[in-house]
Design an enzyme around this catalytic site. Structure first.
Site, short mmCIF file in Angstrom:
data_model
loop_
_atom_site.label_atom_id
_atom_site.label_comp_id
_atom_site.label_asym_id
_atom_site.label_seq_id
_atom_site.Cartn_x
_atom_site.Cartn_y
_atom_site.Cartn_z
N ASP A 53 1.54 10.80 25.75
CA ASP A 53 0.69 9.68 25.36
C ASP A 53 -0.26 10.17 24.27
OD1 ASP A 53 -0.96 7.47 25.19
OD2 ASP A 53 -1.91 7.78 27.14
N HIS A 57 -2.49 10.75 31.02
CA HIS A 57 -3.83 11.31 31.20
C HIS A 57 -3.90 12.34 32.31
CE1 HIS A 57 -5.80 7.42 29.37
NE2 HIS A 57 -4.74 7.85 28.68
N ASP A 74 -4.54 11.03 19.05
CA ASP A 74 -5.41 11.71 20.01
C ASP A 74 -4.82 11.69 21.41
OD1 ASP A 74 -5.90 8.86 20.10
OD2 ASP A 74 -7.69 9.26 21.31
N HIS A 114 -0.85 6.59 18.14
CA HIS A 114 -2.13 7.30 18.00
C HIS A 114 -1.95 8.80 18.18
CE1 HIS A 114 -2.99 7.84 22.40
NE2 HIS A 114 -2.39 6.67 22.54
N GLU A 117 -7.77 6.45 19.84
CA GLU A 117 -7.34 5.30 20.65
C GLU A 117 -7.79 5.46 22.10
OE1 GLU A 117 -4.46 3.00 23.28
OE2 GLU A 117 -4.97 5.13 23.24
N GLU A 118 -7.77 6.70 22.59
CA GLU A 118 -8.06 6.93 24.01
C GLU A 118 -9.52 6.64 24.36
OE1 GLU A 118 -5.93 7.20 26.12
OE2 GLU A 118 -4.17 8.28 25.37
N ASP A 159 3.82 2.91 22.31
CA ASP A 159 2.90 3.59 23.22
C ASP A 159 3.08 3.12 24.65
OD1 ASP A 159 0.83 5.23 24.06
OD2 ASP A 159 -0.77 3.90 23.39
#
Length: 415
Positions: free
Chosen positions: A146, A386, A85, A83, A180-181, A203
């Protein structure tokens, strides 16, 4: 078995993380932020420069591309997916990646905010990185490993395969997703156009990890309808919905069934927002467990807490609504054991021991598996997701590339 690859993965990764691609859960567009397409357009250009002529970005922000087969025999079409994002949990604007060469086990002080320290004692996987090169952000933002590590790894593997047509493999589809997040990563994916039989999201965390199981997930909303009254004349009349919401939260178990008290295969009930006024209040929850039976048990606990509290307020009422989010992908993957078996073989060929693991969360693969594309998750080397302490090892990214190349050949050999 060792591969000789002229790696591009680090250069690509450093390029990608500098593009702000944070998603936004409050937006109702797809992608949720237009800036995600900035990275998508760059990826398409790079894929086309490799000679992958069908690479394109669709209106919803998805990148599709094909690495053509180099064998004539029938081989299942596999898909590599990551992903674009990054998480809204920390800023992704003006990321300044820093390479800490020849890491020797020390704490990493991030220069733009020296209070941000990646402590070796807090990150046990750092002990496996002695002598390697660690990439971090500068302390003001997340890094974006990520999942831009996964993007860079898939791109490097594609570059190697395109430039080495002597490597035997079937057709490989590439899918890069937005959002995705915020749980919307496959909302607009065109499975028919993708045309893959099986997939792998890239991922994951620790080098060698293969994850074939995720939480099953539901969202829950408690809506409380209280009794409003002028506060100067409220005695015996007012039943404040905000206070009732607080009492319901306080009634939930304090020593179990929460993210902060659980680990491993333990599920939880997690309140994520409370909104309201005296007359009406809502509480939003996420509920997680590895089994649907576990979800039902947790939802019964939540309903019991709600009913016990609201019974004390005769003029008020409360409603609980449950909505399905995603389900444990293992239920699908167990029907196709070769998907996991081939990934384990590829990890071994890349010189690592496979580490079977479960995800206390979900991936695009969770939903893709139930949309007809069985899809476990394999490592990308990303750590401390994150957060401003996010890091990735250059050597782990290179191992992921090597593993993806091997995985392509394993499918051809075993077909």
């Amino acid at each position: 078995m060792s591969l000789t690859i002229q790696h591009t993965v680090l250069d690509r990764f450093l390029r990608y993380v500098k593009i702000d691609t944070q998603s936004d859960a409050s937006s109702d567009t797809c992608p949720s932020t237009a800036k995600q397409k900035d990275l998508g357009r760059l990826l398409v250009i790079e894929l086309q420069e490799m000679g992958i002529n069908d690479a394109h970005l669709d209106e919803h922000g998805y990148v599709y591309a094909t690495i053509p087969a180099t064998v004539d025999k029938e081989v299942p079409v596999i898909c590599y997916c990551s992903h674009m994002d990054t998480s809204p949990d920390a800023s992704g604007k003006d990321v300044k990646p820093i390479i800490h060469r020849n890491y020797q086990g020390q704490d990493l002080i991030l220069p733009d905010d020296p209070s941000q320290v990646i402590r070796a004692d807090d990150h046990p996987h750092l002990k496996d990185q002695i002598g390697n090169d660690i990439v971090t952000a500068s302390g003001a933002t997340l890094l974006g490993a990520d999942n831009k590590a996964g993007l860079a790894e898939i791109m490097d593997a594609a570059h190697h395969l395109i430039n080495h047509p002597e490597i035997e493999h079937g057709k490989i589809r590439i899918l890069f997703t937005p959002d995705e997040e915020i749980g919307r990563g496959v909302d607009k994916v065109d499975i028919e156009k993708l045309g893959a039989d099986f997939g792998y999201t890239v991922d994951g965390e620790q080098r060698g990890t293969l994850e074939d199981e995720t939480f099953s997930a539901d969202g829950a909303t408690i809506t409380i309808y209280g009794v409003s009254a002028h506060p100067g004349f409220a005695k015996g009349k007012l039943e404040n919905a905000v206070k009732i919401a607080g009492e319901i939260l306080a009634t939930l178990p304090q020593d179990r069934l929460s993210p902060e008290t659980t680990e491993g295969r333990e599920g939880f009930i997690h309140p994520v927002s409370v909104n309201g006024i005296a007359e009406k209040a809502t509480i939003q929850f996420i509920i997680r467990d590895f089994t649907e039976e576990g979800l039902e048990q947790h939802e019964a606990v939540l309903r019991g807490a709600m009913n016990a509290v609201i019974a004390k307020y005769p003029g008020s009422r409360a409603e609980l609504s449950i909505r399905e989010q995603y389900r444990n992908m293992k239920k699908v993957l167990d029907q196709h054991p070769e998907i996991v078996a081939h990934a384990k073989e590829a990890i071994r060929r890349a010189g690592m021991d496979p580490i079977a693991s479960s995800i206390r969360g979900g991936t695009d693969g969770s939903r893709l598996s139930f949309m007809g594309l069985p899809c476990p998750n394999i490592f990308a080397g990303e750590h401390a997701f994150h957060s401003k302490h996010e890091w990735v090892s250059v050597q782990d990214m290179e191992k992921a590339v090597e593993m993806l190349v091997h995985l392509s050949t394993v499918w051809a050999e075993k077909s």
